[in-house]
Structures are given as structure tokens and as C-alpha cells.
Design an enzyme around this catalytic site. Structure first.
Site, PDB file in Angstrom:
ATOM      1  N   THR A  85       0.842  -1.204   0.000  1.00  0.00           N
ATOM      2  CA  THR A  85       0.000   0.000   0.000  1.00  0.00           C
ATOM      3  C   THR A  85       0.875   1.251   0.000  1.00  0.00           C
ATOM      4  O   THR A  85       1.800   1.366   0.809  1.00  0.00           O
ATOM      5  CB  THR A  85      -0.932  -0.011   1.243  1.00  0.00           C
ATOM      6  OG1 THR A  85      -1.716  -1.195   1.172  1.00  0.00           O
ATOM      7  CG2 THR A  85      -1.830   1.214   1.267  1.00  0.00           C
ATOM      8  N   CYS A 131      23.476   7.487   6.585  1.00  0.00           N
ATOM      9  CA  CYS A 131      22.409   6.547   6.223  1.00  0.00           C
ATOM     10  C   CYS A 131      22.882   5.116   6.318  1.00  0.00           C
ATOM     11  O   CYS A 131      22.098   4.183   6.209  1.00  0.00           O
ATOM     12  CB  CYS A 131      21.893   6.817   4.821  1.00  0.00           C
ATOM     13  SG  CYS A 131      20.830   8.232   4.835  1.00  0.00           S
TER      14      CYS A 131
HETATM   15  N1  PLP Z   1      22.175   7.294  -2.053  1.00  0.00           N
HETATM   16  C1  PLP Z   1      22.781   8.374  -1.543  1.00  0.00           C
HETATM   17  C2  PLP Z   1      23.767   9.130  -2.378  1.00  0.00           C
HETATM   18  C3  PLP Z   1      22.496   8.785  -0.234  1.00  0.00           C
HETATM   19  O1  PLP Z   1      23.101   9.868   0.272  1.00  0.00           O
HETATM   20  C4  PLP Z   1      21.568   8.035   0.523  1.00  0.00           C
HETATM   21  C5  PLP Z   1      21.334   8.408   1.956  1.00  0.00           C
HETATM   22  O2  PLP Z   1      22.252   8.961   2.568  1.00  0.00           O
HETATM   23  C6  PLP Z   1      20.927   6.930  -0.062  1.00  0.00           C
HETATM   24  C7  PLP Z   1      21.267   6.578  -1.351  1.00  0.00           C
HETATM   25  C8  PLP Z   1      19.894   6.129   0.679  1.00  0.00           C
HETATM   26  O3  PLP Z   1      18.705   6.874   0.831  1.00  0.00           O
HETATM   27  P1  PLP Z   1      17.518   6.403   1.794  1.00  0.00           P
HETATM   28  O4  PLP Z   1      17.795   6.984   3.114  1.00  0.00           O
HETATM   29  O5  PLP Z   1      16.261   6.998   1.191  1.00  0.00           O
HETATM   30  O6  PLP Z   1      17.478   4.934   1.770  1.00  0.00           O
END
Ligand code: PLP
Length: 375
Positions: A236, A321
Site C-alpha cells: 500500500t 544513512c
Molecule cells: N544514495 C545516496 C547518495 C544517499 O546519500 C543516501 C542516503 O544517505 C541513499 C542513497 C539512501 O537513501 P535512503 O535513506 O532513502 O534509503
């Protein structure tokens, strides 16, 4: 006062969009796949959001798909490409991609016996497009390159690579997560088959990813189930998140010139101050205006970032991340920077909310902490 300089990790939402999201969660919360009027209304909002994103990217709404994150978008694209490779077994990428790309390719290498070639950047953190294209041969089925690096802010030659790949029969994915609102990006100008975006990097909420899939490009579902998103990504849809993400994206792209001009001024000032404190700038000229990666040799990144944090100043030391102990230091190592520089680097990333006053506080706290911690 919070001095937030970690906008490449995530950004704050506009208050009105957070409020709009709350009302979509508590009042207009229909499932877009339900057939009653609440469902129809939710579906209408979902399709309007898709149209808005398509307009911003100068794409066709049928080319826009919503996911739960850029990480999911990247996994979907890269894992799907495996099914369309025929006998070819080579993927060309850069050694400074986000781990969402590098670890997915590592997993595919283990499970599908593909070869993954990772091109290293120069000392400036920029991939040489010629060097990358040299590695693309008849064995290659996929090239994946980021538009903007999250650790240094360097702008990669994603358009040159895309242009050269046209008519080569190789699929091309661009991780455009750090580009939106910071440097011009459209899939058409990048000549890509696929692109991935993340709403929380441009003042949208966390948990919304966007995937661009060029009309006619081969793609298969990786997440299967109820058949949402044209049966290509079941589950969803997060309508409240998607609606406000599309507005956040529109605002980010529409205000890009003005924000860039403001941030350029702040970045220049910060560069001078950093050099005055004895710091080294790791970010190249060819970079987005919001990011400055700097090092203070003799002071470990974590120690300095922690000291700043206790003073209410928040900076990044790596790719926030990925998991805490998997630092983005590999980006600086792959640039060939000395260990003393790589291990003492800070990522300072600004946004439309960053003020001169915040920058002055950052500089003052940096001065204090560096002089206390340097040995
Ligand atoms: N790609 C890049 C260049 C990023 O900076 C990040 C997050 O830092 C991602 C991918 C991953 O993004 P998400 O947090 O939406 O999974």
C-alpha cells in the site's frame, strides 16, 4: 539553539507540509486501492503527486514509481537488471557510491557470479568519465553512477557517461539522491534508464523513495504482493508521505537557484574560516553549494563531532544513512587522501534553513574544540 549541519543525512520538513501530512493521516486516510469514495480520493491525490513529480523531472507519469526509500529503489533497479543481462556478467560503478549501491552489487556478485568493476575517483573526489567508459565492454550489462556524492558533495559526470552509453545497449542507473534541489537533474539530460531519489533529503518525510523507470526499459517486480504501482512494487502506497514529498520536491527544484546563491556565500565564508583554524578542505570546486568536507589533522572525526554535539552543533562524519560503524571514510580513502586527513574529516552540509548566525556559531565552536583537542 540547534545548529544543524548534517543535511546530507536528513533534512527538516517545512511545518506546513508536516501539518498537511498529519491531516492526511488523521482525516483523509483512505487506501488508494479501495473502491469507495475515500479510496478514490486517496488515489486521486496519489496520481496528482505522481504527475507533479513527473512534471518536475520532465518525465512521463507512467515512468514514476513510489517506494519506501532510495535504498529500496536502488535494490529494485539493480536486482531487476540481473534478470535482463542475458549472458553478460559485468557491472561498472564507482568506488564512492552509497552503500545502498555497493552492498547490493556485492550481494549480487555473491549470488549471481557477476563481476563488479569499481572505478576510483581522482583526489578531487570526481570520477573520470573516460576511465569509467573504458571499462564498459560487450560483457557489461549495467552502469550505475551517482549524480552527487553524499560525503564530499562532488558532482559526478553522470550526463557525460549517460550520453556516451546511448546506443551501447547497456542499462544505466543514476543515484540522484543528493542532486534534487542542489544541481540540475532530469533523466532525459542524464540519458539514464533508471534514477533513484529520496524525499527526506529535500525536506520531505523519511520513508518515501522515488524510482524513475524510462518507458520501455526492462524492469521486473522485486517486491511482489497486491499488485500496486502497476504490479511493479506491491505494498500500500504511503499517500500522506508521497503527497507532501511531491510538494517538497517541487519547492526544492523551484527554489534551487536562490538557495544555491545563498549557500555559495556561506560555503565560501566557511572555507576561509576552516583554513584559518588550520583545517583542510576535501571538497572539490565542482560540487554542490550545500556541502563542505573538511579535515583537521590531529583531531579524530568522532571526537570532534562529539565535542561539537555537546555544544549543540551537529555535523556528519560519514554517510549517516549507513550503520553507525560503517563510516563513509571509504570515500575519502578511495580519493587517495592520507589516513590522517581521512580519519579527521567532518561533513558539513547545509540547507535552505541554514542561517549566517548558525554558521558563526559553528565556526566559533570549531575553533574552540580544535584548539582543545589537537595534539
Ligand atoms: N544514495 C545516496 C547518495 C544517499 O546519500 C543516501 C542516503 O544517505 C541513499 C542513497 C539512501 O537513501 P535512503 O535513506 O532513502 O534509503
Amino acid at each position: 539553539m540547534i545548529c544543524y549541519f548534517d543535511n546530507n543525512a536528513t533534512t527538516a520538513m517545512d511545518k506546513d507540509l508536516a501539518e498537511q501530512m498529519l491531516s492526511l493521516c488523521t482525516e483523509e486516510y483512505g487506501n488508494p486501492n479501495s473502491i469507495h469514495s475515500m479510496g478514490i480520493k486517496a488515489n486521486k491525490m496519489l496520481e496528482e503527486a505522481r504527475l507533479r513529480v513527473a512534471r518536475i523531472l520532465m518525465a512521463d507519469p507512467r515512468e514514476i514509481f513510489f517506494t519506501s526509500s532510495a535504498t529500496e529503489s536502488i535494490n529494485w533497479v539493480l536486482r531487476s537488471c540481473i534478470s535482463f543481462r542475458g549472458k553478460r556478467k559485468k557491472v561498472v560503478t564507482s568506488a564512492i557510491e552509497h552503500k545502498a549501491v555497493l552492498n547490493t552489487l556485492k550481494d549480487l556478485k555473491n549470488t549471481h557470479e557477476i563481476d563488479v568493476v569499481e572505478i576510483k575517483p581522482g583526489r578531487d573526489g570526481i570520477i573520470d568519465s573516460g576511465k569509467m567508459l573504458e571499462m564498459v565492454d560487450e560483457e557489461t550489462f549495467l552502469v550505475s553512477l551517482m549524480a552527487v556524492n553524499n560525503v564530499t558533495g562532488s558532482i559526478q559526470p553522470f550526463e557525460e557517461v549517460g550520453k556516451a552509453l546511448r546506443s551501447r545497449g547497456v542499462l544505466y542507473h543514476v543515484d540522484a539522491v543528493q542532486a534534487i534541489g542542489k544541481c540540475p537533474f532530469t533523466p532525459a539530460e542524464a540519458f539514464c534508464d533508471f534514477a533513484s531519489f529520496s524525499a527526506h533529503k529535500f525536506h520531505g518525510p523519511k520513508g518515501v523513495g522515488i524510482t524513475y523507470v524510462k518507458r520501455g526499459a526492462p524492469i521486473r517486480a522485486v517486491v511482489t504482493g497486491g499488485g500496486q504501482e502497476k504490479a511493479l512494487r506491491s505494498g500500500t502506497q504511503n499517500v500522506p508521505g508521497i503527497v507532501v514529498s511531491s510538494i517538497a520536491m517541487e519547492r526544492a527544484v523551484d527554489s534551487m537557484e536562490a538557495i544555491t546563491a545563498k549557500l555559495k556565500g556561506l560555503k565560501e565564508r566557511l572555507k576561509l574560516e576552516v583554513e584559518r583554524i588550520g583545517g583542510v578542505v576535501n571538497t572539490a570546486e565542482r560540487s554542490v553549494a550545500n556541502t563542505l568536507n573538511v579535515s583537521f589533522p590531529g583531531v579524530k572525526s568522532e571526537v570532534l563531532a562529539n565535542a561539537l554535539s555537546t555544544d549543540g552543533v551537529y555535523v556528519g562524519i560519514s554517510s549517516a544513512c549507513s550503520s553507525r560503524n560503517d563510516s563513509g571514510q571509504y570515500v575519502l580513502d578511495n580519493m587517495g587522501l592520507e589516513a590522517a586527513i581521512a580519519s579527521s574529516s567532518l561533513r558539513i552540509s547545509m540547507s535552505k534553513f541554514t542561517t549566517v548566525e548558525e554558521l558563526e556559531i559553528l565556526v566559533e565552536r570549531l575553533k574552540k574544540s580544535v584548539s582543545l583537542l589537537k595534539f
